[in-house]
Design a protein around this motif. Structure first.
Motif, PDB file in Angstrom:
ATOM      1  N   THR A   1      -0.020   8.268   0.378  1.00 14.81           N
ATOM      2  CA  THR A   1       0.741   9.401  -0.132  1.00 14.81           C
ATOM      3  C   THR A   1      -0.109  10.671  -0.141  1.00 14.81           C
ATOM      4  O   THR A   1      -1.259  10.684   0.319  1.00 14.81           O
ATOM      5  CB  THR A   1       1.277   9.057  -1.534  1.00 14.81           C
ATOM      6  OG1 THR A   1       2.225  10.039  -1.942  1.00 14.81           O
ATOM      7  CG2 THR A   1       0.155   8.936  -2.557  1.00 14.81           C
TER       8      THR A   1
ATOM      9  N   ASP B   1       5.686   5.170   1.921  1.00 14.41           N
ATOM     10  CA  ASP B   1       5.644   6.619   1.683  1.00 14.41           C
ATOM     11  C   ASP B   1       5.261   7.382   2.955  1.00 14.41           C
ATOM     12  O   ASP B   1       6.113   7.644   3.790  1.00 14.41           O
ATOM     13  CB  ASP B   1       4.732   6.961   0.499  1.00 14.41           C
ATOM     14  CG  ASP B   1       4.992   8.375  -0.042  1.00 14.41           C
ATOM     15  OD1 ASP B   1       5.825   9.096   0.548  1.00 14.41           O
ATOM     16  OD2 ASP B   1       4.360   8.763  -1.036  1.00 14.41           O
TER      17      ASP B   1
ATOM     18  N   GLY C   1       0.813  -1.207   0.000  1.00 12.70           N
ATOM     19  CA  GLY C   1       0.000   0.000   0.000  1.00 12.70           C
ATOM     20  C   GLY C   1       0.846   1.256   0.000  1.00 12.70           C
ATOM     21  O   GLY C   1       1.758   1.387   0.831  1.00 12.70           O
ATOM     22  N   VAL C   2       0.583   2.161  -0.920  1.00  6.39           N
ATOM     23  CA  VAL C   2       1.270   3.454  -0.985  1.00  6.39           C
ATOM     24  C   VAL C   2       0.318   4.507  -0.432  1.00  6.39           C
ATOM     25  O   VAL C   2      -0.697   4.825  -1.054  1.00  6.39           O
ATOM     26  CB  VAL C   2       1.683   3.803  -2.429  1.00  6.39           C
ATOM     27  CG1 VAL C   2       2.417   5.150  -2.459  1.00  6.39           C
ATOM     28  CG2 VAL C   2       2.553   2.701  -3.020  1.00  6.39           C
TER      29      VAL C   2
ATOM     30  N   SER D   1       5.124   8.512  -6.390  1.00  9.89           N
ATOM     31  CA  SER D   1       5.398   7.455  -5.408  1.00  9.89           C
ATOM     32  C   SER D   1       4.702   6.157  -5.798  1.00  9.89           C
ATOM     33  O   SER D   1       5.259   5.067  -5.654  1.00  9.89           O
ATOM     34  CB  SER D   1       4.937   7.896  -4.020  1.00  9.89           C
ATOM     35  OG  SER D   1       5.794   8.880  -3.483  1.00  9.89           O
ATOM     36  N   VAL D   2       3.481   6.283  -6.286  1.00  7.17           N
ATOM     37  CA  VAL D   2       2.750   5.095  -6.738  1.00  7.17           C
ATOM     38  C   VAL D   2       3.476   4.463  -7.927  1.00  7.17           C
ATOM     39  O   VAL D   2       3.661   3.240  -7.979  1.00  7.17           O
ATOM     40  CB  VAL D   2       1.302   5.454  -7.104  1.00  7.17           C
ATOM     41  CG1 VAL D   2       0.559   4.217  -7.614  1.00  7.17           C
ATOM     42  CG2 VAL D   2       0.577   6.053  -5.902  1.00  7.17           C
TER      43      VAL D   2
ATOM     44  N   GLN E   1      10.925   4.873  -3.210  1.00  9.09           N
ATOM     45  CA  GLN E   1       9.864   3.878  -3.337  1.00  9.09           C
ATOM     46  C   GLN E   1      10.341   2.672  -4.139  1.00  9.09           C
ATOM     47  O   GLN E   1      10.123   1.518  -3.757  1.00  9.09           O
ATOM     48  CB  GLN E   1       8.646   4.507  -4.016  1.00  9.09           C
ATOM     49  CG  GLN E   1       7.856   5.450  -3.149  1.00  9.09           C
ATOM     50  CD  GLN E   1       7.025   4.698  -2.129  1.00  9.09           C
ATOM     51  OE1 GLN E   1       7.366   4.654  -0.954  1.00  9.09           O
ATOM     52  NE2 GLN E   1       5.936   4.102  -2.566  1.00  9.09           N
TER      53      GLN E   1
ATOM     54  N   SER F   1      -3.307   2.099  -3.333  1.00  6.38           N
ATOM     55  CA  SER F   1      -2.826   3.431  -2.968  1.00  6.38           C
ATOM     56  C   SER F   1      -3.981   4.271  -2.464  1.00  6.38           C
ATOM     57  O   SER F   1      -5.149   3.997  -2.752  1.00  6.38           O
ATOM     58  CB  SER F   1      -2.155   4.119  -4.161  1.00  6.38           C
ATOM     59  OG  SER F   1      -3.078   4.333  -5.211  1.00  6.38           O
TER      60      SER F   1
END
Length: 410
Positions: free
Chosen positions: A37, A103, A34-35, A51-52, A312, A75
């Motif tokens: 952000t 992140d 999981g991002v 970031s993703v 990342q 995300s």
């Protein structure tokens, strides 16, 4: 890039992993990453969609070499609100099967999520959060801190600025955990160099866009250097508005203590030229970073990766190597076991080079002092930096015995 990963996997694992590969082939549940952000706020350019993408590219590259491994990515936008971030993290860990959360560009949220990862035996790798306290008083056995922190970023900038005569400082600071940590660490470098802090101004976060009153205070202080202990669009606004006030023309220097490439882009070279800054990654530093930068930019409408985006990629690659080493089912059962494997394996990738994961969770690697180019010095889009100094990994981050991490005191 894929050849690099293949060589490193063979060398690091010796493919003692035939048995582990069979275990991976029998994998019943996917590894979920999981991002968490900032998609729309002050840090969106430095984190956000990039970031993703950094995480997605890492998964694609790794699974291309290890097709037996099932990995999924989710995300969400934390809206720069700690309660929202903690709520999403809890739901991901408890209900969505997320094994690794990355992140989190909000230090106050990172503190809480680090504790949550420990309680639920998951993994948190913070690439966007900056407070050095993440691996100090808030360290834990289930978290790592990648890319940079509030100790490593101002260190070289403060030292270089003082050598140029900047021996009195005034700070404009984001009034929350990250800003406080950044000012505290920077001020420590100032006083250690026998220079002085003559004042500070706390700006509410988020939501401040007009920094004129704080800049007036800074100008009136007579400080030779104004240090911006903030980040993202706050730093961009501070630098733009300081130029409008004629602060640099009046003889005061400005120091962006966490000033990243997308912030430079937002300010523009005409206003940012000559500013010293520290980054752990620059897309145009060498052949490896440039190759990644070009691949990334092709999927981001020409925008190059920044340090968080590269973090990342590197973090997810290192995590997935650990998953393969111990087997995906064990990795899903115990985040702590994955972190221990990551600590036991040196980091080595084309974006950050060689490094290590310390016992306190700090990932160490080289840092770089850059000077922002003038418009005439820039030869292509995003050609923004001149390298002034390489800070080796052993010196780039706070010494492990100075951080107060309880895990290092046993």
């Amino acid at each position: 890039m894929n050849d690099f990963i293949r060589r490193r996997d063979v060398l690091a694992g010796g493919l003692a992993a035939a048995g582990l590969s069979r275990a991976a082939r029998a994998q019943s549940r996917p590894i979920r990453i999981g991002v968490l952000t900032d998609m729309t706020g002050a840090y969106a350019a430095n984190t956000g969609a990039g970031s993703v993408l950094g995480a997605q590219m890492a998964i694609e590259d790794f699974v291309r070499v290890h097709p037996e491994l099932k990995v999924e990515l989710v995300s969400a936008d934390l809206l720069l609100k700690p309660d929202v971030a903690v709520g999403i993290a809890g739901n991901w860990f408890d209900n969505q099967g997320v094994d690794l959360l990355t992140d989190v560009p909000l230090s106050s949220a990172a503190y809480a999520i680090g504790e949550m990862a420990k309680a639920k035996d998951k993994v948190a790798i913070f690439t966007g959060a900056a407070s050095a306290e993440i691996t100090g008083g808030h360290c834990g056995p289930n978290l790592l801190h990648w890319s940079y922190d509030t100790w490593s970023m101002p260190h070289a900038v403060v030292d270089a600025t003082i050598r140029q005569g900047g021996d009195t400082w005034f700070f404009i600071t984001a009034d929350y955990a990250f800003g406080h940590a950044l000012e505290s660490d920077a001020a420590g470098f100032v006083t250690a160099a026998k220079a002085r802090v003559v004042g500070e101004a706390m700006a509410p976060f988020p939501g401040t866009t007009d920094f004129s009153s704080y800049l007036i205070q800074a100008r009136a202080s007579g400080a030779k250097v104004i240090g911006f202990a903030n980040g993202g669009s706050d730093t961009v606004n501070c630098i733009k508005q300081s130029a409008e006030f004629g602060i640099q023309q009046g003889g005061q220097k400005i120091a962006g203590l966490l000033f990243l490439i997308h912030d430079v882009h937002g300010v523009g070279l005409a206003s940012a030229q000559g500013v010293l800054l520290t980054e752990p990654f620059y897309w145009n530093l060498n052949a490896g970073t440039r190759a990644f930068g070009q691949r990334f930019a092709a999927r981001m409408n020409g925008s190059v990766p920044g340090s968080v985006h590269a973090g990342q990629y590197a973090a997810v690659i290192h995590y997935l190597k650990a998953v393969i080493a111990i087997g995906p089912e064990k990795a899903k059962a115990s985040g702590r076991a994955v972190v221990e494997q990551m600590q036991a394996t040196p980091t080595d990738d084309p974006l950050f080079g060689r490094g290590a994961v310390r016992k306190d969770g700090r990932v160490i690697h080289n840092m770089y002092l850059f000077e922002v180019k003038s418009p005439t010095q820039s030869k292509e889009p995003w050609d923004y930096y001149t390298l002034k100094q390489t800070v080796p990994a052993a010196e780039a981050f706070r010494p492990i015995d100075h951080g107060g991490c309880r895990m290092t005191q046993t």
